[in-house]
Motif scaffolding. Sequence first.
Motif, short mmCIF file in Angstrom:
data_model
loop_
_atom_site.label_atom_id
_atom_site.label_comp_id
_atom_site.label_asym_id
_atom_site.label_seq_id
_atom_site.Cartn_x
_atom_site.Cartn_y
_atom_site.Cartn_z
N GLY A 27 14.02 1.53 -30.55
CA GLY A 27 13.75 2.06 -31.86
C GLY A 27 13.31 0.93 -32.77
O GLY A 27 12.26 0.35 -32.60
N ASN A 28 14.13 0.57 -33.69
CA ASN A 28 13.81 -0.58 -34.52
C ASN A 28 14.23 -1.86 -33.79
O ASN A 28 14.56 -1.83 -32.60
N SER A 29 14.23 -2.96 -34.48
CA SER A 29 14.42 -4.24 -33.79
C SER A 29 15.78 -4.38 -33.13
O SER A 29 15.93 -5.15 -32.17
N ASN A 30 16.77 -3.65 -33.60
CA ASN A 30 18.10 -3.83 -33.02
C ASN A 30 18.69 -2.56 -32.45
O ASN A 30 19.91 -2.43 -32.35
N THR A 31 17.85 -1.61 -32.07
CA THR A 31 18.35 -0.36 -31.52
C THR A 31 17.61 0.02 -30.24
O THR A 31 16.38 0.00 -30.20
N LEU A 32 18.37 0.38 -29.25
CA LEU A 32 17.86 0.83 -27.95
C LEU A 32 18.37 2.23 -27.71
O LEU A 32 19.53 2.53 -28.01
N TYR A 33 17.52 3.09 -27.16
CA TYR A 33 17.89 4.47 -26.91
C TYR A 33 17.74 4.83 -25.43
O TYR A 33 16.97 4.21 -24.69
N LEU A 34 18.47 5.86 -25.07
CA LEU A 34 18.28 6.49 -23.76
C LEU A 34 18.33 7.99 -23.98
O LEU A 34 19.38 8.55 -24.28
N GLN A 35 17.17 8.62 -23.88
CA GLN A 35 17.09 10.07 -23.98
C GLN A 35 17.32 10.65 -22.59
O GLN A 35 16.61 10.30 -21.64
N MET A 36 18.31 11.53 -22.47
CA MET A 36 18.66 12.09 -21.18
C MET A 36 18.49 13.60 -21.23
O MET A 36 19.13 14.27 -22.05
N ASN A 37 17.63 14.12 -20.38
CA ASN A 37 17.36 15.56 -20.31
C ASN A 37 17.74 16.10 -18.94
O ASN A 37 17.90 15.34 -17.98
N SER A 38 17.86 17.41 -18.86
CA SER A 38 18.17 18.07 -17.59
C SER A 38 19.36 17.42 -16.90
O SER A 38 19.31 17.11 -15.71
N LEU A 39 20.41 17.23 -17.64
CA LEU A 39 21.58 16.53 -17.12
C LEU A 39 22.25 17.34 -16.01
O LEU A 39 22.29 18.58 -16.05
N THR A 40 22.76 16.62 -15.03
CA THR A 40 23.49 17.23 -13.93
C THR A 40 24.90 16.63 -13.88
O THR A 40 25.18 15.61 -14.51
N ILE A 41 25.75 17.26 -13.10
CA ILE A 41 27.13 16.79 -12.97
C ILE A 41 27.14 15.35 -12.46
O ILE A 41 28.00 14.55 -12.82
N GLU A 42 26.15 15.02 -11.63
CA GLU A 42 26.08 13.68 -11.06
C GLU A 42 25.76 12.60 -12.11
O GLU A 42 25.88 11.41 -11.83
N ASP A 43 25.37 13.01 -13.30
CA ASP A 43 25.10 12.05 -14.36
C ASP A 43 26.37 11.66 -15.13
O ASP A 43 26.33 10.79 -16.01
N THR A 44 27.48 12.31 -14.81
CA THR A 44 28.74 11.98 -15.46
C THR A 44 29.13 10.54 -15.17
O THR A 44 29.21 10.13 -14.00
N ALA A 45 29.32 9.75 -16.21
CA ALA A 45 29.63 8.33 -16.04
C ALA A 45 29.86 7.70 -17.41
O ALA A 45 29.56 8.30 -18.44
#
Length: 116
Positions: free
Chosen positions: A72-90
């Motif tokens: 995003g801006n100079s000090n922000t990082l994002y992770l957009q997560m779509n179509s989540l599955t149970i295996e993404d639990t962490a």
Amino acid sequence: QVQLVESGGGPVQAGGSLKLACVGNGYTFNGRSMAWYRQAPGKEREEVARINVAGDITYANSVMGRFTIYQGNSNTLYLQMNSLTIEDTAMYYCAAYRKSNTWQYWGQGTQVTVSS
């Protein structure tokens, strides 16, 4: 002193979406490598997505086409997560500034729990 702080995790139903954020206090992501990792119970920590110093982006095969890493801006990082599955639990962690094959900074993590 550098501090990475993740947010945006929580419970979500399978098929849903979440957007994780990592704010670097006392840190800028500009021109430096950055990444998201995750660790599920009983499993090793795995790299989910990375942006290297050249701006190239790589994803783990398991999240390709569903997750998007971006700055995003100079000090922000994002992770957009779509179509989540149970295996993404962490627990999801951001990492910053890779030097000598080691990430210099890690956040404390944010929990993502996907239910059916």
